[in-house]
Design an enzyme around this catalytic site. Structure first.
Site, PDB file in Angstrom:
ATOM      1  NE  ARG A   1       6.783  31.338  30.069  1.00  0.00           N
ATOM      2  CZ  ARG A   1       7.308  31.295  31.305  1.00  0.00           C
ATOM      3  NH1 ARG A   1       6.750  31.965  32.290  1.00  0.00           N
ATOM      4  NH2 ARG A   1       8.385  30.578  31.555  1.00  0.00           N
TER       5      ARG A   1
ATOM      6  CE1 TYR B   1       2.457  44.949   8.592  1.00  0.00           C
ATOM      7  CE2 TYR B   1       3.861  44.034  10.302  1.00  0.00           C
ATOM      8  CZ  TYR B   1       2.665  44.606   9.915  1.00  0.00           C
ATOM      9  OH  TYR B   1       1.688  44.830  10.850  1.00  0.00           O
TER      10      TYR B   1
ATOM     11  CG  ASP C   1       5.592  38.429   6.390  1.00  0.00           C
ATOM     12  OD1 ASP C   1       4.582  37.753   6.132  1.00  0.00           O
ATOM     13  OD2 ASP C   1       5.567  39.462   7.096  1.00  0.00           O
TER      14      ASP C   1
ATOM     15  CE  LYS D   1      -2.622  41.498   8.936  1.00  0.00           C
ATOM     16  NZ  LYS D   1      -1.272  41.735   8.473  1.00  0.00           N
TER      17      LYS D   1
HETATM   18  C1  LIG Z   1      -0.230  42.177   9.300  1.00  0.00           C
HETATM   19  C2  LIG Z   1       1.068  41.678   8.866  1.00  0.00           C
HETATM   20  C3  LIG Z   1       2.020  41.283   9.794  1.00  0.00           C
HETATM   21  C4  LIG Z   1       1.809  41.433  11.284  1.00  0.00           C
HETATM   22  O1  LIG Z   1       0.761  40.658  11.777  1.00  0.00           O
HETATM   23  P1  LIG Z   1       0.061  41.018  13.174  1.00  0.00           P
HETATM   24  O2  LIG Z   1      -0.660  39.783  13.536  1.00  0.00           O
HETATM   25  O3  LIG Z   1      -0.814  42.198  12.886  1.00  0.00           O
HETATM   26  O4  LIG Z   1       1.157  41.351  14.137  1.00  0.00           O
HETATM   27  C5  LIG Z   1       3.205  40.782   9.332  1.00  0.00           C
HETATM   28  N1  LIG Z   1       3.456  40.679   8.021  1.00  0.00           N
HETATM   29  C6  LIG Z   1       2.562  41.037   7.092  1.00  0.00           C
HETATM   30  C7  LIG Z   1       2.897  40.888   5.655  1.00  0.00           C
HETATM   31  C8  LIG Z   1       1.339  41.566   7.486  1.00  0.00           C
HETATM   32  O5  LIG Z   1       0.474  41.973   6.554  1.00  0.00           O
END
Ligand SMILES: *Cc1c(COP(=O)(O)O)cnc(C)c1O
Length: 395
Positions: free
Chosen positions: A54, A107, A180, A204
């Site tokens: 973990r 987001y 982010d 992404k």
């Molecule tokens: C998709 C996304 C997230 C979340 O990512 P996940 O892996 O789908 O939880 C966070 N911030 C941004 C800007 C995103 O496009």
């Protein structure tokens, strides 16, 4: 060394792989210790080496090392999704009575977490205009403000914030700054602009093939890493080694993929901006975008994600356009090899500090790795379907 060279080597330790180019997928829960003394040592250093599945495996550590290097930070924590990286960071750093400042273009699930879980824990969130200047932010910073949370460009609406100026204002009030940085992967170096914490939805572009969920938090110094790692460990959520290996595989081709996604998005946004059906495109790398100057100053590149605001049209035309695309498939997420489109109208964009009033329906596109000519042909056919069913016709 250039970033595209460093990214090939980052996190690779042939000693751990017996010479194989890539680290193996370590499947581990229990780790056996040869002696009582070794087991006791492991208890005191739970986050170093292989202690318990973990807390991380060598595959996960390799990914963390690689991401720390490309983000330019001190150390990284890999997580089971991008959203988990965000929520874990917020809960690790904040407690009852604290105040949090968040960009209004954040987001949407980040906003939901602040408004539900954090609110219930007694942590107050104030949203701010993403294009507000440092004086504006200073007016919102109070004695209980612990953290300023940025995302630039903003999700769905693509406003650019002046990250260094807002960061300096936050630091002046002893608040930490998290960003982010998913859109800016490789092209924005958060720690060179003073940011303390950078979050990636690796799902992404880092994974890049729409086949795994993964996130990462990178920090500027090791004390902050220890605070965050302790918080993440307390929750027990952890990334799988399979996913970490997919993230590492994606990283090796990230620079070439991003360059292509960015070139294609540039061509598509130029083409779209000249269409009579389009009110404007939302893409900071597009000259004429309100965020263009900040983008050019702070970013070294772009990616394939952009928005388009159409002139007002009736729903049947929109449906015909969206249902008939050959390449732009309807689906959430982005950063994979495939092109995507989603609607960004109605309740999709929630605002509380500012108003977002697009001229017509907004769409978010992801330019995949298809040939740009094929994508333009797909859009052209889409506009024909839209116009043939739109009782107003193109404006
Ligand atoms: C998709 C996304 C997230 C979340 O990512 P996940 O892996 O789908 O939880 C966070 N911030 C941004 C800007 C995103 O496009």
């Amino acid at each position: 060394m250039k970033k595209e060279t460093r990214i090939l080597d980052a996190g690779r330790r042939p000693v751990l792989s017996e010479g194989a180019v890539n680290p193996p997928v370590w499947r581990a829960s229990t780790v056996l210790h040869p002696t009582l003394a070794a087991l006791e040592h492991a208890i005191h250093t739970p986050f170093e080496g292989l202690r318990y599945g973990r807390f991380g495996t060598p595959t996960v550590y390799a990914l963390e090392e690689a991401i720390a290097e490309i983000e330019g930070g001190a150390r990284t924590i890999a997580t089971c999704s991008g959203l988990a990286a965000i929520t874990g960071t917020l809960t690790a750093l904040l407690q009852a009575g604290d105040h949090l400042l968040v960009t209004d273009a954040v987001y949407q699930p980040t906003r939901t977490f602040c408004d539900t879980v954090l609110a219930r824990l007694g942590i107050t969130t104030t949203y701010f205009d993403p294009v507000l200047g440092p004086e504006g932010l200073r007016a919102l910073l109070g004695p209980a403000t612990r953290l300023v949370f940025l995302e630039s460009p903003g999700s769905l609406t693509f406003e650019m914030s002046d990250i260094p100026a807002l960061t300096a204002a936050a630091h002046g009030a002893d608040a930490l700054v998290a960003i982010d940085n998913t859109w800016g992967v490789l092209s924005f170096q958060p720690f060179r602009h003073g940011v303390d914490i950078s979050i990636q939805a690796c799902t992404k572009y880092i994974v890049g093939h729409a086949d795994a969920m993964l996130g990462a938090v990178t920090v500027s110094d090791l004390d902050l890493w220890h605070r965050l790692k302790t918080g993440f460990a307390a929750f027990g959520a952890c990334p799988g080694s399979e996913e970490a290996a997919l993230g590492l595989r994606g990283l090796r081709t990230l620079a070439v993929r991003l360059a292509r996604h960015g070139e294609t998005a540039k061509r598509l946004t130029e083409w779209l901006a000249a269409r009579p059906e389009v009110a404007r495109v939302l893409y900071p790398a597009h000259p004429g975008d309100p965020g263009f100057d900040l983008w050019r100053r702070d970013f070294s590149g772009a990616c394939g994600l952009f928005g388009v605001i159409l002139k007002p049209v009736e729903r049947p035309g929109l449906e015909a356009m969206l249902n008939g695309f050959r390449h732009f498939k309807l689906g959430f997420s982005w950063g994979g090899f495939e092109s995507l489109v989603i609607p960004a109208w109605g309740g999709a964009v929630k605002r509380t500090a500012t108003r977002w009033t697009p001229e017509g329906p907004a769409l978010r596109f992801h330019a995949g790795l298809e040939a740009a000519d094929d994508l333009i042909a797909d859009l052209e056919d889409g506009f024909s379907r839209l116009s043939s069913l739109d009782i107003n016709g193109p404006a």
